[in-house]
Write a protein that holds these residues in place. Structure first.
Motif, mmCIF file in Angstrom:
data_model
loop_
_atom_site.group_PDB
_atom_site.id
_atom_site.type_symbol
_atom_site.label_atom_id
_atom_site.label_comp_id
_atom_site.label_asym_id
_atom_site.label_seq_id
_atom_site.Cartn_x
_atom_site.Cartn_y
_atom_site.Cartn_z
ATOM 1 N N CYS A 258 0.623 -1.362 0.136
ATOM 2 C CA CYS A 258 0.075 0.044 0.138
ATOM 3 C C CYS A 258 0.892 1.137 0.260
ATOM 4 C CB CYS A 258 -0.980 -0.066 1.158
ATOM 5 S SG CYS A 258 -2.426 -1.234 1.228
ATOM 6 N N GLU A 259 1.909 1.220 0.629
ATOM 7 C CA GLU A 259 2.912 2.277 0.533
ATOM 8 C C GLU A 259 3.514 2.562 -0.632
ATOM 9 O OE1 GLU A 259 4.087 4.720 3.420
ATOM 10 O OE2 GLU A 259 1.904 3.832 4.167
ATOM 11 N N ALA A 260 3.950 1.591 -1.318
ATOM 12 C CA ALA A 260 4.568 1.650 -2.693
ATOM 13 C C ALA A 260 3.229 2.150 -3.620
ATOM 14 C CB ALA A 260 4.792 0.161 -3.059
ATOM 15 N N GLY A 261 2.217 1.593 -3.628
ATOM 16 C CA GLY A 261 1.068 2.040 -4.618
ATOM 17 C C GLY A 261 0.746 3.524 -4.277
ATOM 18 N N ASN A 262 0.598 3.839 -2.989
ATOM 19 C CA ASN A 262 0.472 5.467 -2.789
ATOM 20 C C ASN A 262 1.383 6.211 -3.260
ATOM 21 O OD1 ASN A 262 -0.621 7.682 -1.371
ATOM 22 N ND2 ASN A 262 -0.911 6.670 0.496
ATOM 23 N N TYR A 301 -6.405 7.477 -1.742
ATOM 24 C CA TYR A 301 -6.955 7.515 -0.592
ATOM 25 C C TYR A 301 -7.067 5.887 -0.068
ATOM 26 C CZ TYR A 301 -8.137 12.371 -0.851
ATOM 27 O OH TYR A 301 -7.446 13.877 -0.899
ATOM 28 N N THR A 302 -7.087 5.119 -1.335
ATOM 29 C CA THR A 302 -7.346 3.647 -1.199
ATOM 30 C C THR A 302 -6.392 3.247 -0.510
ATOM 31 O OG1 THR A 302 -8.792 3.786 -3.111
ATOM 32 C CG2 THR A 302 -8.258 1.558 -2.202
ATOM 33 N N TYR A 303 -5.128 3.329 -1.090
ATOM 34 C CA TYR A 303 -3.803 2.685 -0.478
ATOM 35 C C TYR A 303 -3.687 3.338 0.950
ATOM 36 C CZ TYR A 303 -2.629 0.701 -5.168
ATOM 37 O OH TYR A 303 -2.577 -0.017 -5.955
ATOM 38 N N GLU A 304 -4.082 4.552 1.065
ATOM 39 C CA GLU A 304 -3.656 5.086 2.502
ATOM 40 C C GLU A 304 -4.522 4.396 3.443
ATOM 41 O OE1 GLU A 304 -1.956 8.076 5.115
ATOM 42 O OE2 GLU A 304 -1.486 7.664 2.956
ATOM 43 N N ILE A 305 -5.764 4.191 3.323
ATOM 44 C CA ILE A 305 -6.572 3.595 4.326
ATOM 45 C C ILE A 305 -6.070 1.929 4.362
ATOM 46 C CG2 ILE A 305 -8.950 2.516 4.698
ATOM 47 C CD1 ILE A 305 -8.099 5.573 5.089
ATOM 48 N N GLY A 306 -5.420 1.517 3.256
ATOM 49 C CA GLY A 306 -4.993 0.078 3.289
ATOM 50 C C GLY A 306 -3.935 0.020 4.314
ATOM 51 N N PHE A 323 -7.970 5.496 15.108
ATOM 52 C CA PHE A 323 -7.195 6.425 14.170
ATOM 53 C C PHE A 323 -7.610 5.995 12.677
ATOM 54 C CE2 PHE A 323 -3.522 7.766 11.480
ATOM 55 C CZ PHE A 323 -3.712 8.987 11.702
ATOM 56 N N ALA A 324 -7.385 4.530 12.322
ATOM 57 C CA ALA A 324 -7.693 4.236 10.821
ATOM 58 C C ALA A 324 -9.145 4.360 10.629
ATOM 59 C CB ALA A 324 -7.368 2.846 10.725
ATOM 60 N N LEU A 325 -9.959 4.221 11.212
ATOM 61 C CA LEU A 325 -11.635 4.219 11.198
ATOM 62 C C LEU A 325 -11.601 6.135 10.964
ATOM 63 C CD1 LEU A 325 -14.349 3.536 11.031
ATOM 64 C CD2 LEU A 325 -14.475 3.800 13.572
ATOM 65 N N LEU A 326 -11.011 6.757 11.733
ATOM 66 C CA LEU A 326 -11.550 8.368 11.492
ATOM 67 C C LEU A 326 -10.828 8.810 10.148
ATOM 68 C CD1 LEU A 326 -10.917 9.687 15.192
ATOM 69 C CD2 LEU A 326 -12.993 9.262 14.060
ATOM 70 N N MET A 327 -9.711 8.435 9.892
ATOM 71 C CA MET A 327 -8.993 8.658 8.619
ATOM 72 C C MET A 327 -9.789 8.145 7.406
ATOM 73 S SD MET A 327 -6.271 10.310 8.916
ATOM 74 C CE MET A 327 -4.977 10.003 7.502
ATOM 75 N N ALA A 328 -10.436 6.911 7.644
ATOM 76 C CA ALA A 328 -11.143 6.313 6.662
ATOM 77 C C ALA A 328 -12.508 7.291 6.487
ATOM 78 C CB ALA A 328 -11.684 4.955 6.781
ATOM 79 N N ILE A 329 -13.132 7.873 7.256
ATOM 80 C CA ILE A 329 -14.145 8.604 7.201
ATOM 81 C C ILE A 329 -13.938 9.840 6.462
ATOM 82 C CG2 ILE A 329 -15.994 9.961 8.537
ATOM 83 C CD1 ILE A 329 -15.800 7.717 10.750
ATOM 84 N N GLN A 330 -12.753 10.605 7.163
ATOM 85 C CA GLN A 330 -12.403 11.871 6.502
ATOM 86 C C GLN A 330 -11.953 11.720 4.849
ATOM 87 O OE1 GLN A 330 -12.202 15.120 7.650
ATOM 88 N NE2 GLN A 330 -12.283 15.207 5.802
ATOM 89 N N MET A 331 -11.328 10.600 4.483
ATOM 90 C CA MET A 331 -10.880 10.213 3.115
ATOM 91 C C MET A 331 -12.119 9.966 2.305
ATOM 92 S SD MET A 331 -6.856 8.786 3.534
ATOM 93 C CE MET A 331 -5.807 9.647 4.285
ATOM 94 N N ALA A 332 -13.089 9.500 2.857
ATOM 95 C CA ALA A 332 -14.122 9.131 2.049
ATOM 96 C C ALA A 332 -15.062 10.275 1.641
ATOM 97 C CB ALA A 332 -15.226 8.036 2.843
ATOM 98 N N GLN A 333 -15.217 11.255 2.479
ATOM 99 C CA GLN A 333 -15.687 12.654 2.209
ATOM 100 C C GLN A 333 -15.074 13.329 0.949
ATOM 101 O OE1 GLN A 333 -15.977 14.712 5.763
ATOM 102 N NE2 GLN A 333 -17.548 13.362 6.873
#
Length: 361
Positions: A258-262, A301-306, A323-333
């Motif tokens: 995921c880091e490489a993909g990002n 954002y997909t790779y970041e959440i991954g 932290f991962a859940l809050l980041m997922a909610i923010q990035m989904a918006q």
């Protein structure tokens, strides 16, 4: 013998008056040539009249957004000027407000105008009225990102060292660290080091500014959660994952992918902006990490959440999961807004694509 008649002076004057003075033969030929040259040249043309183009200058009246009182009038604004040029002239008149603190609007409750807006596009007449608001202390976006990412990198290392001011020294000396603790430190440092390097060398960050309070909010979020999750992961009584090395190994590999993909997605987005084709959707290349463009609008954002989901599985701690859940909610918006923007700008955009999660969101 005949004497030669010598004309008198009166007769000589009469002949000069009637026939003019006698010219030598060479002078007569020169005069004839000059006459022919003048006749062949035709009529003399008057010099062209220089027409000066009329440039319309604008006059900007700046009022206080709260009291509606006039602050100043900025005159002689060329039509090619931008709002940033107006801010610089406003700063010369009122030095207490730097251009980054100046917020200008066409209406009192309207949205703030961008610095790149051409002043001619705002003009309904030669006089433009703008409303001023002091935006407060401002910082550049580069400063915001560097501060937000440097803090977690250093804070996590402080907890990893198990300082005596954080943990009990005797307990830290007795307990041995599980290998996942070292691996988690490596992955966490890799994540924020990548962000820092991309901020400096990859991303083309806007030269605009943001209020200082926004940077404080961001730092509070990132630094606070880093302290919370680092405290539990590096604690002497930390419990390793339930499924042992298999769980750690698989989640660590997913994290690295995921880091490489990002990173490759961010590079692709920068190349798209440099090509000047910002209105189109970036297409995947031969790089397999960019193939996610076929399914979602914001694969970064997909790779970041991954990355954060795999880090949660690898460490098996509650703070990382929150932290991962809050980041997922923010990035989904953020992803939904960008997805809608692509739908409006790109006529050939594929409607089966999703914003962030393939086939779901």
């Amino acid at each position: 013998m005949f004497r030669r008649h010598k004309p008198s002076s009166s007769e000589h004057k009469r002949d000069l008056a009637i026939h003019g003075p006698a010219l030598p033969h060479n002078d007569t030929r020169s005069f004839f040539s000059l006459s022919q040259l003048v006749l062949s040249a035709g009529h003399l043309k008057p010099p062209p009249v220089l027409r000066h183009s009329k440039t319309t200058y604008f006059e900007v009246e700046i009022l206080d957004a709260h009291s509606k009182k006039q602050i100043c009038v900025v005159d002689k604004i060329p039509p090619s000027s931008t709002l940033l040029d107006v801010k610089h002239k406003f700063h010369k008149v009122c030095p207490q407000w730097s251009p980054s603190r100046i917020g200008l609007r066409l209406e009192r409750n309207g949205s703030y105008l961008r610095d790149s807006v051409n002043i001619k596009a705002l003009a309904a007449s030669s006089i433009i009225t703008l409303y001023f608001t002091d935006m407060g202390q401002q910082v550049t976006w580069t400063t915001v990102f560097l501060t937000e990412y440097t803090g977690p990198l250093l804070i996590y290392l402080l907890f990893y060292l198990r300082l005596s001011s954080i943990y009990d020294a005797k307990e830290s000396a007795r307990s041995l660290r599980h290998p996942v603790v070292h691996l988690a430190c490596f992955c966490h440092c890799l994540h924020y080091t990548r962000h820092l390097l991309e901020t400096l060398f990859v991303h083309k960050i806007s030269e605009g500014h943001t209020p200082l309070k926004n940077m404080i909010k961001g730092c509070t979020f990132y630094w606070g959660f880093t302290s919370w999750l680092a405290y539990y992961i590096n604690h002497p009584q930390y419990t390793p994952p339930s499924f042992g090395n298999k769980q750690v190994t698989i989640s660590a590999l997913v994290f690295l992918l995921c880091e490489a993909g990002n990173h490759f997605i961010n590079v692709a987005l920068v190349h798209q902006n440099q090509s000047g084709n910002k209105g189109s959707f970036p297409s995947p290349s031969i790089n397999p990490f960019t193939w996610l463009f076929l399914f979602v609008s914001c694969p970064n954002y997909t790779y970041e959440i991954g990355s954060w989901m795999s880090f949660t599985v690898m460490t098996q701690t509650l703070p990382v999961g929150v932290f991962a859940l809050l980041m997922a909610i923010q990035m989904a918006q953020w992803a939904r807004k960008k997805h809608q923007l692509y739908l409006k700008k790109c006529a050939t955009y594929r409607w089966r694509k999703r914003a962030m999660i393939p086939f779901i969101l």
